[in-house]
Design a protein around this motif. Structure first.
Motif, PDB file in Angstrom:
ATOM      1  N   PRO A 413       0.834  -1.210   0.000  1.00 22.49           N
ATOM      2  CA  PRO A 413       0.000   0.000   0.000  1.00 22.49           C
ATOM      3  C   PRO A 413       0.866   1.257   0.000  1.00 22.49           C
ATOM      4  O   PRO A 413       1.883   1.329   0.682  1.00 22.49           O
ATOM      5  CB  PRO A 413      -0.809  -0.125   1.302  1.00 22.49           C
ATOM      6  N   GLN A 414       0.428   2.248  -0.787  1.00 24.43           N
ATOM      7  CA  GLN A 414       1.179   3.496  -0.894  1.00 24.43           C
ATOM      8  C   GLN A 414       0.374   4.718  -0.483  1.00 24.43           C
ATOM      9  O   GLN A 414       0.944   5.785  -0.296  1.00 24.43           O
ATOM     10  CB  GLN A 414       1.668   3.692  -2.333  1.00 24.43           C
ATOM     11  N   SER A 415      -0.936   4.580  -0.361  1.00 28.72           N
ATOM     12  CA  SER A 415      -1.772   5.733  -0.026  1.00 28.72           C
ATOM     13  C   SER A 415      -2.914   5.286   0.874  1.00 28.72           C
ATOM     14  O   SER A 415      -3.150   4.086   1.067  1.00 28.72           O
ATOM     15  CB  SER A 415      -2.323   6.387  -1.300  1.00 28.72           C
ATOM     16  N   VAL A 416      -3.630   6.280   1.390  1.00 30.97           N
ATOM     17  CA  VAL A 416      -4.791   5.987   2.247  1.00 30.97           C
ATOM     18  C   VAL A 416      -5.874   5.278   1.446  1.00 30.97           C
ATOM     19  O   VAL A 416      -6.600   4.428   1.974  1.00 30.97           O
ATOM     20  CB  VAL A 416      -5.326   7.294   2.866  1.00 30.97           C
ATOM     21  N   LEU A 417      -5.985   5.609   0.140  1.00 26.83           N
ATOM     22  CA  LEU A 417      -6.994   4.959  -0.698  1.00 26.83           C
ATOM     23  C   LEU A 417      -6.773   3.457  -0.768  1.00 26.83           C
ATOM     24  O   LEU A 417      -7.743   2.677  -0.739  1.00 26.83           O
ATOM     25  CB  LEU A 417      -6.949   5.567  -2.105  1.00 26.83           C
ATOM     26  N   ASP A 418      -5.511   3.019  -0.840  1.00 26.81           N
ATOM     27  CA  ASP A 418      -5.224   1.577  -0.876  1.00 26.81           C
ATOM     28  C   ASP A 418      -5.714   0.897   0.399  1.00 26.81           C
ATOM     29  O   ASP A 418      -6.318  -0.183   0.352  1.00 26.81           O
ATOM     30  CB  ASP A 418      -3.712   1.354  -1.043  1.00 26.81           C
ATOM     31  N   ILE A 419      -5.469   1.544   1.551  1.00 34.25           N
ATOM     32  CA  ILE A 419      -5.918   0.971   2.828  1.00 34.25           C
ATOM     33  C   ILE A 419      -7.446   0.968   2.904  1.00 34.25           C
ATOM     34  O   ILE A 419      -8.054   0.017   3.426  1.00 34.25           O
ATOM     35  CB  ILE A 419      -5.323   1.772   4.000  1.00 34.25           C
ATOM     36  N   LEU A 420      -8.093   2.013   2.374  1.00 29.07           N
ATOM     37  CA  LEU A 420      -9.554   2.071   2.403  1.00 29.07           C
ATOM     38  C   LEU A 420     -10.168   0.917   1.624  1.00 29.07           C
ATOM     39  O   LEU A 420     -11.123   0.280   2.077  1.00 29.07           O
ATOM     40  CB  LEU A 420     -10.035   3.400   1.807  1.00 29.07           C
ATOM     41  N   VAL A 421      -9.630   0.642   0.432  1.00 29.43           N
ATOM     42  CA  VAL A 421     -10.172  -0.450  -0.386  1.00 29.43           C
ATOM     43  C   VAL A 421      -9.953  -1.796   0.311  1.00 29.43           C
ATOM     44  O   VAL A 421     -10.850  -2.649   0.321  1.00 29.43           O
ATOM     45  CB  VAL A 421      -9.527  -0.441  -1.786  1.00 29.43           C
ATOM     46  N   GLN A 422      -8.778  -1.991   0.914  1.00 26.79           N
ATOM     47  CA  GLN A 422      -8.533  -3.221   1.672  1.00 26.79           C
ATOM     48  C   GLN A 422      -9.536  -3.370   2.809  1.00 26.79           C
ATOM     49  O   GLN A 422     -10.125  -4.450   3.010  1.00 26.79           O
ATOM     50  CB  GLN A 422      -7.110  -3.214   2.235  1.00 26.79           C
ATOM     51  N   SER A 423      -9.747  -2.298   3.565  1.00 28.33           N
ATOM     52  CA  SER A 423     -10.640  -2.357   4.719  1.00 28.33           C
ATOM     53  C   SER A 423     -12.078  -2.616   4.289  1.00 28.33           C
ATOM     54  O   SER A 423     -12.780  -3.448   4.885  1.00 28.33           O
ATOM     55  CB  SER A 423     -10.554  -1.042   5.508  1.00 28.33           C
ATOM     56  N   ALA A 424     -12.538  -1.899   3.250  1.00 28.00           N
ATOM     57  CA  ALA A 424     -13.912  -2.091   2.791  1.00 28.00           C
ATOM     58  C   ALA A 424     -14.114  -3.496   2.229  1.00 28.00           C
ATOM     59  O   ALA A 424     -15.171  -4.114   2.439  1.00 28.00           O
ATOM     60  CB  ALA A 424     -14.248  -1.043   1.727  1.00 28.00           C
TER      61      ALA A 424
END
Length: 521
Positions: A413-424
């Motif tokens: 992961p490189q950004s908050v968006l990557d973590i958001l997609v993983q979490s969702a």
């Protein structure tokens, strides 16, 4: 006398008299005609002169009227320009008055600044005087300390600096530990709140519809008609659809088997139409399959368009919309992938809104994160990497492309968006009931994971998180060294592979830390 009375003479005389009379009459006629012509010419000239005078008067009147109209127009235009100039003059006067007031204000502020600057100079002079007094006192104290302690001034200064540095380091370490603990607690609390809010605000179904691969029959005699003479009908269906048809002892039903969900759906719809129509032969089979294929392509495109419309993702490539629509007939552990993608998109949007990020970009990444599952049976590789390549091919934004490739940690992961997609993605797929898994077996799998980890020497605690996709293990730092942590992690992962059956993959993380604890009494 004889000659005078001769008939020829009379004839000649008659002719001469006739000629004289004709000449005279012709002369009189010509003279009369000329007089008439002169009178007509005179009348025409007089009429022309009158008409010319009349045209002259009309032209003069018309030119005067046009000149008057031009004069009126010019006067109106000049009046409008004068009015406009008057308005501009009034506005300029207003602006001049405003500038005058502002300038007066600037003068007042400038005077205040000069007074403040003068006051600051006086304070600086006082501070410099006090600093000189302090320096003198410090030098005096250092001299007294050196005299009393019997050490030089440099040694006393070094001792004082070491003492101050030690106290500063200790204070900084305490403050840093306090800040880290507070930040961890606050981040944990906010993260839980955001996840809880996202779950509560998204009102999605717990169980999505499953693709049916069994076709009901009105009676068992229909099986023979589907097989056909010497099996020609069933071979035609399998050749046209690419799906295997299994006809066994199951009463009033046939089973469709195939890895491609779209082809399986084509075969199911075509078989239902053939059964309803009753005409089952190779020619009719090819016709129905072609018709159903076209209808299903329209349905797939409409499903993709509806999904992008629901999420608000505009400008998606047409081919990507078609691939997205194919997810309607794709399931993962019993969960419909298109419904799962919509759920992930909405969860990403809710969490992005709470974090102040780009909501549309987060929804777009969530909707397309599993796009690779539509073709993963045709292309080699993980569905995350396949989806990333598809998104990049059809011109998706770079952050969306990377988030698709990183949602299963195939990429870091490189950004908050990557973590958001993983979490969702984890929220949508891991909650009990979302996928085809009983709650009891779900809980038992988590317990088995923790029990396997706790059975190894040196393990203090273990936690199965993210619905069993991540296993966190805390070890005793006195028993396990840093070099042994990796070996322990590999041994636990192998034990899980041999002892448990589970969907997807499980990440095993071994945590070793040294804690220093002291009590202030």
């Amino acid at each position: 006398m004889g000659i005078l009375y001769h008939p020829i003479v009379f004839v000649c005389l008659g002719i001469a008299a006739g000629l004289v009379a004709g000449i005279f009459l012709r002369k009189r006629f010509v003279e009369g005609h000329q007089s008439n012509i002169r009178a007509q010419s005179k009348q025409i000239i007089e009429n022309a002169i009158v008409e010319a005078e009349q045209l002259k008067k009309e032209a003069l009147l018309q030119s005067k009227e046009e000149a008057y109209q031009v004069k009126q127009a010019l006067e109106q235009e000049l009046k409008a320009e004068r009015d406009e100039l008057k308005d501009e003059m009034r506005q300029l006067n207003k602006k001049r008055e405003a500038l005058k007031h502002e300038w007066e204000g600037y003068d007042a502020k400038h005077a205040e600044l000069l007074a403040g600057e003068k006051k600051l100079r006086q304070q600086e002079a006082q501070i410099e005087s006090k600093l000189k007094d302090i320096d003198q006192l410090v030098d005096k104290q250092r001299y007294e300390m050196a005299r009393i302690a019997g050490i030089s001034q440099e040694e006393a200064k070094k001792m004082l600096m070491d003492s101050l540095e030690s106290e500063a380091r200790m204070d900084a370490a305490k403050r840093l530990a306090k800040i880290e603990n507070e930040m961890k607690m606050e981040a944990d609390r906010k993260g839980k709140n955001i996840l809880a809010l996202a779950i509560s605000r998204y009102a999605g179904d717990y169980v999505a519809d499953k693709t049916v691969s069994m076709v009901p029959l009105p009676n068992d005699e229909m099986k023979g008609r589907i097989i056909g003479r010497e099996g020609r009908n069933i071979r035609a269906i399998e050749a046209a659809t690419g799906i295997d048809i299994i006809i066994d002892d199951t009463p009033e039903a046939v089973i469709l088997s195939g890895f491609n969900p779209v082809r399986r759906e084509i075969a199911r719809l075509a078989l239902l139409q053939l059964i309803s129509d009753g005409r089952i032969h190779p020619g009719r089979i090819e016709e129905v399959v072609a018709k159903v294929t076209k209808e299903l392509e329209i349905t797939i495109r409409e499903a993709g368009e509806q999904a992008t419309f629901d999420v608000g993702a505009h400008g998606v490539h047409v081919e990507l919309i078609n691939i997205l629509g194919r997810l309607k007939y794709r399931t993962s552990y019993g969960q419909n992938v298109l419904q799962h993608s919509l759920e992930v998109a909405f969860l990403c949007g809710i969490m992005a809104a709470e974090l102040g990020l780009d909501v549309k970009m987060a929804k777009r990444a969530g909707l397309l994160h599993d796009i690779g599952k539509a073709v993963d049976h045709e292309v080699e590789g993980s569905h995350a990497i396949i989806g990333r390549d598809l998104a990049k091919k059809y011109g998706e934004p770079e952050e969306v492309v990377y988030a698709i490739g990183a949602h299963h940690e195939d990429l870091p992961p490189q950004s908050v968006l990557d973590i958001l997609v993983q979490s969702a993605d984890a929220l949508s797929g891991a909650r009990p009931g979302a996928r085809k898994e009983m709650l009891q077996s779900y809980v038992k799998r988590l317990e088995d994971l923790e029990n396997i980890a706790n059975g190894f020497n040196g393990v203090e605690k273990s936690y199965a998180i993210q619905a069993g996709r991540d296993l966190r293990i805390i070890v005793d730092s006195k028993k396990i060294k840093d070099s042994d942590a990796m070996l322990l992690c590999q041994d636990i992962a192998k034990a899980i592979e041999t002892q448990l059956t589970y969907p997807g993959q499980i990440r095993v993380t071994v945590i070793r830390e040294t804690r220093a604890v002291e009590y202030a009494r």
